[in-house]
Enzyme design. Structure first.
Site, PDB file in Angstrom:
ATOM      1  N   VAL A  61       0.806  -1.221   0.000  1.00  0.00           N
ATOM      2  CA  VAL A  61       0.000   0.000   0.000  1.00  0.00           C
ATOM      3  C   VAL A  61       0.839   1.272   0.000  1.00  0.00           C
ATOM      4  CG1 VAL A  61      -1.996  -1.069   1.108  1.00  0.00           C
ATOM      5  CG2 VAL A  61      -0.207  -0.038   2.525  1.00  0.00           C
ATOM      6  N   TYR A  62       2.149   1.162   0.136  1.00  0.00           N
ATOM      7  CA  TYR A  62       2.978   2.361   0.130  1.00  0.00           C
ATOM      8  C   TYR A  62       2.938   2.984  -1.266  1.00  0.00           C
ATOM      9  CZ  TYR A  62       5.109   1.042   4.639  1.00  0.00           C
ATOM     10  OH  TYR A  62       5.340   0.718   5.950  1.00  0.00           O
ATOM     11  N   SER A  63       2.338   4.170  -1.336  1.00  0.00           N
ATOM     12  CA  SER A  63       2.181   4.887  -2.606  1.00  0.00           C
ATOM     13  C   SER A  63       1.564   3.979  -3.666  1.00  0.00           C
ATOM     14  CB  SER A  63       3.523   5.451  -3.090  1.00  0.00           C
ATOM     15  OG  SER A  63       3.952   6.489  -2.241  1.00  0.00           O
TER      16      SER A  63
END
Length: 340
Positions: A61-63
């Site tokens: 889900v990071y960026s």
């Protein structure tokens, strides 16, 4: 760089790991963390490897997956020198199965992470959050299948409550599945909740702590004081309503002691806050982040030296909080709870 065992596993990890939440800046939330591009990421990773920081933590889900892609590109020719840790569970789309710790989502998420990272296996896969809806038996079975298939080497949780983590271990033991050897947790001088239940559980079950946000969501840098508020462009300002809760005066009290010890040692406030964490029980690795090279090198400087017992006691006292029930009751009977 000091290396430590990851829980009771045979895997040795560096005392400091590098977190990639600053890679990409793909949305407003992560822009507050940083927007490191591919070239910048490659340079930071080279610096890490030069100093023995060989484990890199990311998440799908990071960026919106961009952080994994950037990390994958930066380690493409260095796979044999690095450990890759990633996390799955949180929503990655609008579909009914685009989240959770279900078999359906875990297998799909791992395949997509492997593709974005450009690797054949994940060294450490962690469930990013506790899923109350999926049966633990289904989750642990799916994780075990991923381990047996060679797509994942070790597994762990993140942000779990003690009972859920213990239930996962019990299910693994019952059916002979792979056990959790890591728990990625929030722990800092600013918030010491980890110590009450999760730390003794980690000791008992052989689960090593992988610490996220060791500087208290950017608040233990010494830049925020009674007279100096957080600056625009930082997490402490731009997304101030997110992250751990704290009392401002308590933060200032801790920073006062950190500054005193910084003057005594010649180290910086962040270095002292990180070093304090490395003295705590069950800590396998502390994840550091950085927007630039100077910040990275400063954080790496948290290892290779030790605080005195008196300095540790001063920090313990300044950061102490009321002990919750039932821990205070248990501590009234030390003959039954020597390790508490």
């Amino acid at each position: 760089m000091e290396h430590r065992r990851l829980g009771k596993s045979g895997l040795r990890v560096p005392a400091l790991s590098f977190g990639t939440a600053t890679f990409g800046g793909g949305n407003d939330f992560f822009k507050a963390w940083g927007s490191t591009n591919s070239d910048g990421a490659s340079r930071l990773i080279d610096i890490c490897l030069d100093h023995g920081v060989s484990m890199f933590d990311t998440a799908d889900v990071y960026s919106d997956g961009l952080a994994e892609e950037i990390l994958g590109g930066a380690i493409k020719a260095k796979r044999n020198r690095v450990l890759v840790s990633t996390k799955v569970t949180f929503p990655t789309g609008d579909g009914a199965n685009d989240f959770s710790s279900s078999r359906q989502h875990l297998i799909d998420a791992v395949e997509k992470s492997l593709k974005r990272l450009g690797i054949d296996y994940i060294d450490l896969l962690q469930l990013h959050g506790q899923d109350y809806n999926t049966p633990v038996e289904e989750t642990m079975s799916a994780l075990d299948d991923l381990v047996r298939a060679g797509k994942v080497r070790y597994i762990g949780g993140s942000n779990f409550s003690g009972w859920h983590l213990m239930k996962s271990q019990a299910v693994a033991d019952r059916y002979g599945y792979a056990r959790h050897v890591a728990h990625q947790v929030y722990y800092s001088l600013l918030n010491r909740d980890y110590e009450w239940e999760l730390l003794p559980l980690g000791e008992d079950q052989g689960i090593g702590a992988v610490v996220w946000s060791p500087l208290g969501w950017g608040k233990l840098t010494g830049k925020i004081t009674r007279d100096t508020p957080a600056k625009p462009g930082t997490r402490a300002h731009d997304i101030a309503g997110t992250g751990p809760h704290y009392e401002p005066e308590r933060l200032f009290r801790i920073v006062d002691v950190l500054r005193t010890i910084a003057n005594e040692t010649g180290k910086t406030i962040p270095q002292i806050a990180l070093n304090w964490l490395l003295t705590r029980r069950t800590i396998s690795t502390v994840i550091i982040g950085a927007r630039d090279e100077a910040q990275l090198l400063e954080n790496i400087g948290a290892v290779g030296w030790t605080l005195t017992s008196e300095q540790i006691s001063q920090l313990d006292l300044a950061s102490a909080t009321p002990i919750p029930y039932p821990v205070w009751h248990q501590r009234d009977f030390p003959m039954l709870n020597e390790n508490l």
